[in-house]
Design an enzyme around this catalytic site. Structure first.
Site, PDB file in Angstrom:
ATOM      1  N   ASP A  57      -7.827  -4.895   7.839  1.00 25.87           N
ATOM      2  CA  ASP A  57      -8.425  -5.910   6.961  1.00 25.87           C
ATOM      3  C   ASP A  57      -9.119  -7.002   7.767  1.00 25.87           C
ATOM      4  O   ASP A  57     -10.163  -7.521   7.345  1.00 25.87           O
ATOM      5  CB  ASP A  57      -7.366  -6.525   6.051  1.00 25.87           C
ATOM      6  CG  ASP A  57      -7.125  -5.686   4.803  1.00 25.87           C
ATOM      7  OD1 ASP A  57      -8.108  -5.299   4.156  1.00 25.87           O
ATOM      8  OD2 ASP A  57      -5.956  -5.415   4.479  1.00 25.87           O
ATOM      9  N   HIS A 108       0.807  -1.215   0.000  1.00 27.39           N
ATOM     10  CA  HIS A 108       0.000   0.000   0.000  1.00 27.39           C
ATOM     11  C   HIS A 108       0.844   1.270   0.000  1.00 27.39           C
ATOM     12  O   HIS A 108       0.314   2.362  -0.217  1.00 27.39           O
ATOM     13  CB  HIS A 108      -0.936   0.012   1.205  1.00 27.39           C
ATOM     14  CG  HIS A 108      -1.954  -1.082   1.176  1.00 27.39           C
ATOM     15  ND1 HIS A 108      -2.843  -1.235   0.142  1.00 27.39           N
ATOM     16  CD2 HIS A 108      -2.220  -2.087   2.062  1.00 27.39           C
ATOM     17  CE1 HIS A 108      -3.625  -2.290   0.380  1.00 27.39           C
ATOM     18  NE2 HIS A 108      -3.263  -2.820   1.528  1.00 27.39           N
ATOM     19  N   GLU A 154      -5.184 -11.628   8.203  1.00 26.52           N
ATOM     20  CA  GLU A 154      -6.036 -10.455   8.001  1.00 26.52           C
ATOM     21  C   GLU A 154      -7.303 -10.766   7.210  1.00 26.52           C
ATOM     22  O   GLU A 154      -8.131  -9.879   6.989  1.00 26.52           O
ATOM     23  CB  GLU A 154      -5.246  -9.350   7.293  1.00 26.52           C
ATOM     24  CG  GLU A 154      -4.579  -9.801   6.004  1.00 26.52           C
ATOM     25  CD  GLU A 154      -3.721  -8.721   5.371  1.00 26.52           C
ATOM     26  OE1 GLU A 154      -3.846  -7.544   5.774  1.00 26.52           O
ATOM     27  OE2 GLU A 154      -2.936  -9.044   4.470  1.00 26.52           O
ATOM     28  N   ARG A 202       7.215  -5.504   3.368  1.00 21.02           N
ATOM     29  CA  ARG A 202       5.881  -6.079   3.229  1.00 21.02           C
ATOM     30  C   ARG A 202       5.609  -6.084   1.726  1.00 21.02           C
ATOM     31  O   ARG A 202       5.444  -5.030   1.096  1.00 21.02           O
ATOM     32  CB  ARG A 202       4.834  -5.254   3.979  1.00 21.02           C
ATOM     33  CG  ARG A 202       3.511  -6.041   4.194  1.00 21.02           C
ATOM     34  CD  ARG A 202       2.489  -5.783   3.123  1.00 21.02           C
ATOM     35  NE  ARG A 202       1.950  -4.432   3.201  1.00 21.02           N
ATOM     36  CZ  ARG A 202       0.897  -4.073   3.976  1.00 21.02           C
ATOM     37  NH1 ARG A 202       0.229  -4.959   4.660  1.00 21.02           N
ATOM     38  NH2 ARG A 202       0.497  -2.811   3.992  1.00 21.02           N
TER      39      ARG A 202
END
Length: 255
Positions: free
Chosen positions: A174, A46, A148, A72
């Site tokens: 999430d 993200h 998540e 990540r």
């Protein structure tokens, strides 16, 4: 090979204080690395640093300190895991792990044979982390599967038994969506807290590191007290937004 300080802290029953990097800047990464965090995670899912041309200079900047760099990744793509590790990341956090099969695919890409199927070619990793990188990386590289999704949460016991998986990383936002919680990422919500406790309980049962993404240092401290080994206490973009807004407010209050 340079030892992974995060695994050392875990063995000492100490919690890791992590910061999250979303800004694609080596300068931002270097500033945060010198701030004293145990680890920095570059968010390639993200965040705005989505490819190696942006991420490599950030890894190099973090490498000027003892702070441990993690990535990540955008998705459970073995080629991405391998490239980030070859570039010098000391661990991978993989999003949306739903089943043990997916966890095995993730972990296998991070381990050399016979443990996994990672392809050989640690160009910067060997230069930066040590000439004996190949001999020791299977033990030193950190693998955290994100819990998540509804499926991931349901299958957590099975995922926990993935060979060579180091731990879980909870994505509360999430996970809130998956559980049907209206106010996402609310650390006062009983349903979310019960889910977080479940993840921690399973991690403890199987001897795994438990990590979690937190909105504030105060929440991170609470999660550490719960027993989490790895807490994210800061994200660069909100830090900058709050600091800038505070300066504007203080200036306007003075004139």
């Amino acid at each position: 090979m340079r030892t992974n300080r995060l695994k050392e802290l875990w063995r000492q029953n100490s919690a890791v204080n992590n910061a999250w990097i979303t800004i694609p800047s080596s300068w931002t990464a270097e500033i945060l690395a010198h701030a004293g965090f145990d680890a920095l995670t570059i968010d390639a899912q993200h965040g705005l640093a989505s490819d190696l041309s942006a991420i490599l200079p950030m890894l190099q900047a973090i490498g000027t300190t003892d702070t441990v760099p993690l990535v990540r990744v955008p998705w459970n793509d073995p080629a991405t895991h391998m490239r980030m590790l070859d570039a010098g990341a000391q661990g991978i956090i993989c999003p949306m792990i739903n089943t043990r099969e997916e966890a095995e695919r993730f972990v296998g890409a991070c381990r050399y044979p016979p443990v996994g199927y990672r392809s050989y070619g640690p160009l910067r990793a060997e230069l930066h982390l040590g000439s004996d990188y190949f001999q020791h990386s299977n033990e030193e590289i950190l693998t955290l599967a994100m819990i998540e999704s509804g499926s991931g949460f349901k299958n957590i016991e099975d995922i926990a038994q993935t060979p060579s998986l180091d731990g879980f990383y909870v994505g509360p936002w999430d996970l809130s969506l998956a559980l049907g919680i209206q106010k996402i990422g609310d650390f006062e919500d009983t349903q979310l807290l019960n889910a977080i406790d479940k993840v921690l309980s399973v991690a403890t049962k199987y001897g795994l590191m438990a990590g979690i993404h937190c909105a504030t240092p105060e929440i991170a401290a609470r999660m550490k007290e719960k027993g989490f080994h790895f807490v994210t206490s800061a994200v660069d973009t909100p830090l900058l937004k709050r600091a800038a807004a505070d300066v504007v407010k203080r200036y306007l209050d003075l004139i």
